[in-house]
Design a protein around this motif. Structure first.
Motif, PDB file in Angstrom:
ATOM      1  N   LEU A  16       5.082  -7.556   2.528  1.00 59.89           N
ATOM      2  CA  LEU A  16       5.067  -6.383   3.398  1.00 59.89           C
ATOM      3  C   LEU A  16       3.986  -5.398   2.966  1.00 59.89           C
ATOM      4  CD1 LEU A  16       8.914  -5.891   3.890  1.00 59.89           C
ATOM      5  CD2 LEU A  16       7.272  -6.777   5.556  1.00 59.89           C
ATOM      6  N   ASN A  17       3.764  -5.300   1.652  1.00 62.81           N
ATOM      7  CA  ASN A  17       2.663  -4.464   1.170  1.00 62.81           C
ATOM      8  C   ASN A  17       1.310  -5.035   1.594  1.00 62.81           C
ATOM      9  OD1 ASN A  17       3.834  -2.236  -0.156  1.00 62.81           O
ATOM     10  ND2 ASN A  17       4.307  -3.471  -1.955  1.00 62.81           N
ATOM     11  N   GLN A  18       1.177  -6.350   1.573  1.00 66.70           N
ATOM     12  CA  GLN A  18      -0.064  -6.988   2.029  1.00 66.70           C
ATOM     13  C   GLN A  18      -0.331  -6.698   3.508  1.00 66.70           C
ATOM     14  OE1 GLN A  18      -0.163 -11.228   1.141  1.00 66.70           O
ATOM     15  NE2 GLN A  18       0.516 -10.875  -0.955  1.00 66.70           N
ATOM     16  N   TYR A  19       0.745  -6.593   4.286  1.00 66.54           N
ATOM     17  CA  TYR A  19       0.617  -6.270   5.709  1.00 66.54           C
ATOM     18  C   TYR A  19       0.324  -4.777   5.937  1.00 66.54           C
ATOM     19  CZ  TYR A  19       2.777 -10.787   7.011  1.00 66.54           C
ATOM     20  OH  TYR A  19       3.063 -12.116   7.207  1.00 66.54           O
ATOM     21  N   ASN A  20       0.302  -4.006   4.861  1.00 62.62           N
ATOM     22  CA  ASN A  20       0.174  -2.546   4.931  1.00 62.62           C
ATOM     23  C   ASN A  20       1.364  -1.931   5.673  1.00 62.62           C
ATOM     24  OD1 ASN A  20      -1.375  -0.301   4.061  1.00 62.62           O
ATOM     25  ND2 ASN A  20      -2.034   0.071   6.167  1.00 62.62           N
ATOM     26  N   CYS A  21       2.518  -2.575   5.510  1.00 64.64           N
ATOM     27  CA  CYS A  21       3.756  -2.103   6.145  1.00 64.64           C
ATOM     28  C   CYS A  21       4.860  -1.973   5.098  1.00 64.64           C
ATOM     29  CB  CYS A  21       4.206  -3.077   7.232  1.00 64.64           C
ATOM     30  SG  CYS A  21       3.064  -3.281   8.603  1.00 64.64           S
ATOM     31  N   GLY A  22       4.465  -1.707   3.856  1.00 66.01           N
ATOM     32  CA  GLY A  22       5.430  -1.742   2.771  1.00 66.01           C
ATOM     33  C   GLY A  22       5.883  -0.386   2.289  1.00 66.01           C
ATOM     34  N   ASN A  34       6.488   3.322   1.368  1.00 66.20           N
ATOM     35  CA  ASN A  34       6.113   4.559   2.069  1.00 66.20           C
ATOM     36  C   ASN A  34       5.446   4.258   3.412  1.00 66.20           C
ATOM     37  OD1 ASN A  34       7.017   6.147  -0.134  1.00 66.20           O
ATOM     38  ND2 ASN A  34       5.068   5.823  -1.184  1.00 66.20           N
ATOM     39  N   LYS A  35       5.972   3.294   4.145  1.00 68.48           N
ATOM     40  CA  LYS A  35       5.322   2.834   5.378  1.00 68.48           C
ATOM     41  C   LYS A  35       5.201   3.916   6.439  1.00 68.48           C
ATOM     42  CE  LYS A  35       9.466   0.747   7.482  1.00 68.48           C
ATOM     43  NZ  LYS A  35       9.674   1.741   8.530  1.00 68.48           N
ATOM     44  N   THR A  36       6.066   4.940   6.387  1.00 68.54           N
ATOM     45  CA  THR A  36       5.985   6.026   7.373  1.00 68.54           C
ATOM     46  C   THR A  36       4.615   6.680   7.350  1.00 68.54           C
ATOM     47  OG1 THR A  36       8.348   6.464   7.144  1.00 68.54           O
ATOM     48  CG2 THR A  36       7.023   8.204   8.121  1.00 68.54           C
ATOM     49  N   ASN A  37       4.014   6.753   6.179  1.00 76.05           N
ATOM     50  CA  ASN A  37       2.727   7.433   6.030  1.00 76.05           C
ATOM     51  C   ASN A  37       1.527   6.492   6.121  1.00 76.05           C
ATOM     52  OD1 ASN A  37       4.091   9.927   5.485  1.00 76.05           O
ATOM     53  ND2 ASN A  37       4.481   9.189   3.406  1.00 76.05           N
ATOM     54  N   LEU A  38       1.776   5.204   6.407  1.00 75.10           N
ATOM     55  CA  LEU A  38       0.686   4.240   6.480  1.00 75.10           C
ATOM     56  C   LEU A  38       0.221   4.039   7.917  1.00 75.10           C
ATOM     57  CD1 LEU A  38       2.116   1.483   4.086  1.00 75.10           C
ATOM     58  CD2 LEU A  38       0.455   3.273   3.523  1.00 75.10           C
ATOM     59  N   LYS A  68       6.170   7.589  14.815  1.00 77.31           N
ATOM     60  CA  LYS A  68       4.967   8.184  14.239  1.00 77.31           C
ATOM     61  C   LYS A  68       3.811   7.181  14.212  1.00 77.31           C
ATOM     62  CE  LYS A  68       7.316  11.553  11.269  1.00 77.31           C
ATOM     63  NZ  LYS A  68       6.892  12.710  12.080  1.00 77.31           N
ATOM     64  N   ASP A  69       4.122   5.915  14.495  1.00 78.69           N
ATOM     65  CA  ASP A  69       3.135   4.840  14.393  1.00 78.69           C
ATOM     66  C   ASP A  69       2.336   4.711  15.685  1.00 78.69           C
ATOM     67  OD1 ASP A  69       4.025   4.165  11.803  1.00 78.69           O
ATOM     68  OD2 ASP A  69       5.663   2.992  12.661  1.00 78.69           O
ATOM     69  N   TRP A  70       1.377   5.605  15.871  1.00 79.86           N
ATOM     70  CA  TRP A  70       0.636   5.610  17.140  1.00 79.86           C
ATOM     71  C   TRP A  70      -0.148   4.321  17.339  1.00 79.86           C
ATOM     72  CZ3 TRP A  70      -4.555   4.906  17.594  1.00 79.86           C
ATOM     73  CH2 TRP A  70      -5.339   5.083  16.447  1.00 79.86           C
ATOM     74  N   LEU A  71      -0.658   3.732  16.258  1.00 75.73           N
ATOM     75  CA  LEU A  71      -1.459   2.520  16.402  1.00 75.73           C
ATOM     76  C   LEU A  71      -0.596   1.349  16.878  1.00 75.73           C
ATOM     77  CD1 LEU A  71      -4.118   1.043  16.223  1.00 75.73           C
ATOM     78  CD2 LEU A  71      -3.733   0.711  13.764  1.00 75.73           C
TER      79      LEU A  71
END
Length: 292
Positions: A152-158, A160-164, A222-225
């Motif tokens: 999940l960290n590799q996906y950049n979804c790990g 503190n994901k709220t701030n990613l 919060k995940d606009w992308l």
């Protein structure tokens, strides 16, 4: 020299082991029943080639579950994780978790049975946060898995994901996007109706009142992308999708046209065996049957 405590547990009753492994009694209760300490029982288990419950649990965890999102089930759970999940990492542990309302324990149990059948669901009573907002009582699924957390960290979804700044474009194949959206919607979305009353003039100048029910599908995040990517995907299937930022900083994706919401309903719930949040599905279904 043999351990003196072993004389009390020369033989373990298979029924007691079954109760332990099925989580009907705790390890502490198991030790108390045989009148020995925790450490003595652990030594006895090791010397008699019996699995401790922690070992059995680790062996049943699907550590590589998110390595490749290649099923509808995985896409749905990933969507639910993006909405209502988290990971926590410390020097001694890496944990994956999902929290759901107590009323949704049926779905959380299904997810638990897929990812880690021997894991326990933890109850968390309602709390009031620093802003004075009261949370609902929840059930939590917590799984210890460095492999899951690392992926999940590799996906950049790990962590503190709220701030990613998260993207799913290269994670979720197009054939499973509706499953991802259903999971994301079950966590962060809603289906609503409201009565609208409009006055209009006929050709002869007569004023008349037109009453109708408006239907709205929405996901707030919060995940606009991610919402932008969902909008781009849905645009090939339905028209008139709105995406805008609210005053509080959240982003809101909406579909408000009845015919388009009905089409979206059919695309999200394309068969009866899918993972979904039942109360939200039943509400969606009722609105489709009565308002569209």
């Amino acid at each position: 020299m043999p351990n003196k405590g072993f004389s009390k547990i020369s033989k373990i009753n298979n029924k007691d082991l079954e109760l332990l492994y099925n989580k009907q009694i705790s390890f502490k209760e198991f030790c108390t029943k045989y009148h020995v300490s925790d450490s003595t029982m652990r030594i006895f288990f090791k010397e008699n080639n019996l699995e401790l419950i922690s070992s059995r649990k680790s062996n049943t965890i699907q550590h590589d579950y998110f390595n490749k999102i290649n099923t509808a089930e995985k896409a749905y759970i990933f969507g639910m994780y993006i909405a209502d999940g988290y990971i926590s990492i410390s020097k001694s542990s890496s944990r994956f978790g999902i929290s759901l309302n107590v009323n949704d324990i049926e779905l959380l149990t299904k997810i638990r049975d897929i990812l880690s059948p021997l894991s326990k669901l933890y109850f968390e009573k309602a709390r009031i946060n620093a802003q004075g907002i009261k949370s609902n009582p929840m059930y939590k699924l917590i799984i210890s898995s460095k492999t899951i957390c690392d992926k999940l960290n590799q996906y950049n979804c790990g962590k503190n994901k709220t701030n990613l700044l998260k993207s799913i474009k290269n994670i979720i194949p197009k054939e499973y996007m509706f499953d991802f959206i259903r999971g994301y919607f079950d966590g962060d979305g809603c289906i609503t109706t409201n009565s609208v009353r409009k006055r209009y003039l006929t050709k002869d100048g007569t004023s008349k009142i037109y009453n109708y029910t408006n239907v709205s599908f929405s996901i707030i995040s919060k995940d606009w992308l991610i919402l932008e990517e969902v909008k781009e995907f849905l645009s090939a299937h339905i028209s008139k999708i709105n995406l805008y930022q609210e005053s509080r900083g959240n982003w809101l994706l909406t579909v408000n046209r009845k015919s388009e919401v009905k089409k979206l309903y059919s695309l999200l719930y394309y068969n009866n065996s899918l993972l979904c949040l039942n109360r939200k599905y039943q509400k969606f279904k009722q609105i489709m049957e009565t308002s569209c």
